[in-house]
Scaffold this motif. Structure first.
Motif, PDB file in Angstrom:
ATOM      1  N   LYS A 179       0.537  -0.677   0.015  1.00  0.00           N
ATOM      2  CA  LYS A 179       0.113  -0.111   0.195  1.00  0.00           C
ATOM      3  C   LYS A 179       0.579   1.822  -0.173  1.00  0.00           C
ATOM      4  CE  LYS A 179      -4.033  -2.249   2.147  1.00  0.00           C
ATOM      5  NZ  LYS A 179      -4.417  -2.350   3.162  1.00  0.00           N
ATOM      6  N   GLY A 180       2.553   1.375  -0.609  1.00  0.00           N
ATOM      7  CA  GLY A 180       2.292   2.296  -0.036  1.00  0.00           C
ATOM      8  C   GLY A 180       3.006   2.778   0.913  1.00  0.00           C
ATOM      9  N   VAL A 181       3.167   2.374   2.258  1.00  0.00           N
ATOM     10  CA  VAL A 181       3.713   2.935   3.420  1.00  0.00           C
ATOM     11  C   VAL A 181       5.039   3.420   3.126  1.00  0.00           C
ATOM     12  CG1 VAL A 181       3.150   2.678   5.970  1.00  0.00           C
ATOM     13  CG2 VAL A 181       1.627   1.811   4.656  1.00  0.00           C
ATOM     14  N   PRO A 182       5.148   4.346   3.727  1.00  0.00           N
ATOM     15  CA  PRO A 182       6.817   5.473   4.235  1.00  0.00           C
ATOM     16  C   PRO A 182       7.162   4.183   4.902  1.00  0.00           C
ATOM     17  CG  PRO A 182       5.297   6.694   5.208  1.00  0.00           C
ATOM     18  CD  PRO A 182       4.596   5.105   5.215  1.00  0.00           C
ATOM     19  N   LYS A 183       9.286   3.954   3.530  1.00  0.00           N
ATOM     20  CA  LYS A 183      10.463   3.219   4.103  1.00  0.00           C
ATOM     21  C   LYS A 183      10.084   2.931   5.289  1.00  0.00           C
ATOM     22  CE  LYS A 183      14.485   2.569   1.790  1.00  0.00           C
ATOM     23  NZ  LYS A 183      15.103   2.341   0.701  1.00  0.00           N
ATOM     24  N   ALA A 184      10.245   4.556   5.839  1.00  0.00           N
ATOM     25  CA  ALA A 184      11.082   4.832   7.201  1.00  0.00           C
ATOM     26  C   ALA A 184       9.844   3.678   8.318  1.00  0.00           C
ATOM     27  CB  ALA A 184      10.769   6.467   7.899  1.00  0.00           C
ATOM     28  N   LEU A 185       8.486   3.493   8.101  1.00  0.00           N
ATOM     29  CA  LEU A 185       8.104   3.296   8.667  1.00  0.00           C
ATOM     30  C   LEU A 185       8.493   1.325   9.170  1.00  0.00           C
ATOM     31  CD1 LEU A 185       6.061   2.431  10.676  1.00  0.00           C
ATOM     32  CD2 LEU A 185       4.397   2.010   9.005  1.00  0.00           C
ATOM     33  N   GLY A 186       8.288   1.059   7.214  1.00  0.00           N
ATOM     34  CA  GLY A 186       9.146  -0.297   7.683  1.00  0.00           C
ATOM     35  C   GLY A 186      10.793  -0.546   7.723  1.00  0.00           C
ATOM     36  N   LEU A 187      11.500   0.491   7.986  1.00  0.00           N
ATOM     37  CA  LEU A 187      12.288  -0.188   8.533  1.00  0.00           C
ATOM     38  C   LEU A 187      12.530   0.307  10.482  1.00  0.00           C
ATOM     39  CD1 LEU A 187      15.108   2.597   5.828  1.00  0.00           C
ATOM     40  CD2 LEU A 187      14.956  -0.246   6.597  1.00  0.00           C
ATOM     41  N   GLY A 188      11.682   0.861  10.539  1.00  0.00           N
ATOM     42  CA  GLY A 188      11.822   1.061  11.636  1.00  0.00           C
ATOM     43  C   GLY A 188      10.848   0.178  12.992  1.00  0.00           C
ATOM     44  N   LEU A 189      10.427  -1.037  12.292  1.00  0.00           N
ATOM     45  CA  LEU A 189       9.888  -1.691  12.816  1.00  0.00           C
ATOM     46  C   LEU A 189      10.493  -2.849  12.431  1.00  0.00           C
ATOM     47  CD1 LEU A 189       6.062  -1.418  11.826  1.00  0.00           C
ATOM     48  CD2 LEU A 189       7.075  -1.728  14.309  1.00  0.00           C
ATOM     49  N   THR A 190      12.084  -2.906  11.918  1.00  0.00           N
ATOM     50  CA  THR A 190      12.843  -3.628  11.386  1.00  0.00           C
ATOM     51  C   THR A 190      13.250  -4.584  13.743  1.00  0.00           C
ATOM     52  OG1 THR A 190      14.636  -2.434  10.678  1.00  0.00           O
ATOM     53  CG2 THR A 190      13.591  -3.652   9.274  1.00  0.00           C
ATOM     54  N   LYS A 226       9.470  -0.447  21.302  1.00  0.00           N
ATOM     55  CA  LYS A 226       9.615  -0.373  19.922  1.00  0.00           C
ATOM     56  C   LYS A 226       9.272   0.247  18.747  1.00  0.00           C
ATOM     57  CE  LYS A 226      13.975   0.934  17.598  1.00  0.00           C
ATOM     58  NZ  LYS A 226      14.443   2.047  17.335  1.00  0.00           N
ATOM     59  N   THR A 227       7.760  -0.638  18.753  1.00  0.00           N
ATOM     60  CA  THR A 227       6.975  -0.983  18.016  1.00  0.00           C
ATOM     61  C   THR A 227       6.467   0.874  18.578  1.00  0.00           C
ATOM     62  OG1 THR A 227       6.905  -3.125  17.731  1.00  0.00           O
ATOM     63  CG2 THR A 227       4.860  -1.225  17.024  1.00  0.00           C
ATOM     64  N   TYR A 228       5.585   0.974  19.535  1.00  0.00           N
ATOM     65  CA  TYR A 228       5.465   1.605  19.908  1.00  0.00           C
ATOM     66  C   TYR A 228       5.914   3.660  19.375  1.00  0.00           C
ATOM     67  CZ  TYR A 228       4.184   5.972  22.874  1.00  0.00           C
ATOM     68  OH  TYR A 228       3.592   6.713  24.173  1.00  0.00           O
ATOM     69  N   VAL A 229       7.406   2.969  19.587  1.00  0.00           N
ATOM     70  CA  VAL A 229       7.529   4.500  19.270  1.00  0.00           C
ATOM     71  C   VAL A 229       8.674   5.288  18.194  1.00  0.00           C
ATOM     72  CG1 VAL A 229      10.886   5.562  19.769  1.00  0.00           C
ATOM     73  CG2 VAL A 229      10.018   4.662  21.342  1.00  0.00           C
ATOM     74  N   THR A 230       8.103   3.805  16.614  1.00  0.00           N
ATOM     75  CA  THR A 230       8.762   3.909  15.363  1.00  0.00           C
ATOM     76  C   THR A 230       6.764   4.383  15.577  1.00  0.00           C
ATOM     77  OG1 THR A 230       9.337   1.761  15.438  1.00  0.00           O
ATOM     78  CG2 THR A 230       8.646   2.295  13.391  1.00  0.00           C
ATOM     79  N   PHE A 231       5.669   3.679  15.678  1.00  0.00           N
ATOM     80  CA  PHE A 231       4.911   4.742  15.164  1.00  0.00           C
ATOM     81  C   PHE A 231       4.058   5.583  15.906  1.00  0.00           C
ATOM     82  CE2 PHE A 231       2.689  -0.195  14.930  1.00  0.00           C
ATOM     83  CZ  PHE A 231       2.827  -0.164  14.006  1.00  0.00           C
ATOM     84  N   GLN A 232       4.825   6.547  16.988  1.00  0.00           N
ATOM     85  CA  GLN A 232       4.347   7.676  17.503  1.00  0.00           C
ATOM     86  C   GLN A 232       5.976   8.699  16.976  1.00  0.00           C
ATOM     87  OE1 GLN A 232       2.595   8.239  19.274  1.00  0.00           O
ATOM     88  NE2 GLN A 232       3.249   8.830  21.292  1.00  0.00           N
ATOM     89  N   MET A 233       6.718   8.228  16.302  1.00  0.00           N
ATOM     90  CA  MET A 233       6.951   8.868  15.237  1.00  0.00           C
ATOM     91  C   MET A 233       6.093   9.110  13.606  1.00  0.00           C
ATOM     92  SD  MET A 233      11.412   7.731  16.494  1.00  0.00           S
ATOM     93  CE  MET A 233      12.073   7.761  14.866  1.00  0.00           C
ATOM     94  N   GLN A 234       6.116   7.909  13.937  1.00  0.00           N
ATOM     95  CA  GLN A 234       5.520   8.031  12.319  1.00  0.00           C
ATOM     96  C   GLN A 234       4.302   9.245  12.354  1.00  0.00           C
ATOM     97  OE1 GLN A 234       7.516   6.408   9.750  1.00  0.00           O
ATOM     98  NE2 GLN A 234       5.571   7.491   7.884  1.00  0.00           N
ATOM     99  N   PHE A 235       3.926   8.385  12.979  1.00  0.00           N
ATOM    100  CA  PHE A 235       1.632   8.801  12.880  1.00  0.00           C
ATOM    101  C   PHE A 235       1.951  10.399  14.171  1.00  0.00           C
ATOM    102  CE2 PHE A 235       1.768   4.512  12.000  1.00  0.00           C
ATOM    103  CZ  PHE A 235       1.549   4.610  10.024  1.00  0.00           C
ATOM    104  N   GLY A 236       2.783   9.808  14.572  1.00  0.00           N
ATOM    105  CA  GLY A 236       2.608  11.401  15.921  1.00  0.00           C
ATOM    106  C   GLY A 236       2.464  12.337  15.268  1.00  0.00           C
ATOM    107  N   PRO A 237       2.521  13.569  16.731  1.00  0.00           N
ATOM    108  CA  PRO A 237       1.910  14.536  16.403  1.00  0.00           C
ATOM    109  C   PRO A 237       3.257  15.849  15.691  1.00  0.00           C
ATOM    110  CG  PRO A 237       1.407  14.655  18.787  1.00  0.00           C
ATOM    111  CD  PRO A 237       1.627  13.205  17.810  1.00  0.00           C
TER     112      PRO A 237
END
Length: 186
Positions: free
Chosen positions: A105-116, A175-186
């Motif tokens: 679905k074309g989610v940003p690459k940074a999110l994928g890398l953040g979840l590794t 780490k998942t929480y931090v990644t989601f916060q960075m990707q979808f946070g304010p």
């Protein structure tokens, strides 16, 4: 005191009386002696047998209690390892499903890398759980084979690995929480 002990005591006392120069004893003196001897005699054989049965029953209850406690400890350890595999394995599957869907679905690459990193933590938790299962087996084998020092070593290593599986899960969640916060946070 059993019958053999009583007879031996009578013989010893008769010999002591004879060696002190007496060649006869009075009936009254003999009755007093026998009364004294009866007071020192212990419980009857039947009572001793009942006491012995009571002690054996107590040992039997204790052995059964120890066995059941041992079984419950083994079962608790097994369930803890099953839970560790379940939560870490579930997290791996969920994260891989999310990453697969995100990639199409074309989610940003940074999110994928953040979840590794979380994927690595969760996968490590599964691997450590599997190793801990092997350690659990080796621990029991060593204890059963009377290699207690080695068994204690395997036991300590297994507990450490099992604890590490939960730490890995916690790190992965954080780490998942931090990644989601960075990707979808304010």
């Amino acid at each position: 005191m059993d019958a053999t002990d009583i007879i031996a005591r009578i013989k010893t006392d008769v010999e002591a009386t004879r060696s002190s120069g007496h060649s006869w004893v009075s009936i009254d003196g003999l009755e007093r002696y026998l009364d004294s001897l009866a007071q020192h005699a212990t419980t009857p054989i039947e009572t001793q047998a009942l006491d012995q049965q009571r002690l054996l029953a107590g040992y039997d209850v204790r052995a059964k209690w120890d066995l059941e406690m041992f079984k419950s400890v083994i079962d608790a350890g097994k369930e803890a390892l099953n839970a560790a595999i379940l939560i870490n394995g579930g997290a791996v599957i969920a994260l891989l499903g999310f990453l697969s869907s995100a990639a199409t679905k074309g989610v940003p690459k940074a999110l994928g890398l953040g979840l590794t990193d979380p994927l690595l933590y969760f996968g490590s938790g599964v691997l450590l759980s599997a190793i801990a299962f092997a350690g659990r087996y080796l621990t029991q084998y060593c204890y059963q084979s009377d290699h207690n020092k080695t068994g204690i070593g395997f036991h300590a290593a297994t507990v450490l690995m099992a604890t590490s599986t939960y730490v890995a899960f916690g790190c992965g969640v954080f780490k998942t929480y931090v990644t989601f916060q960075m990707q979808f946070g304010p």
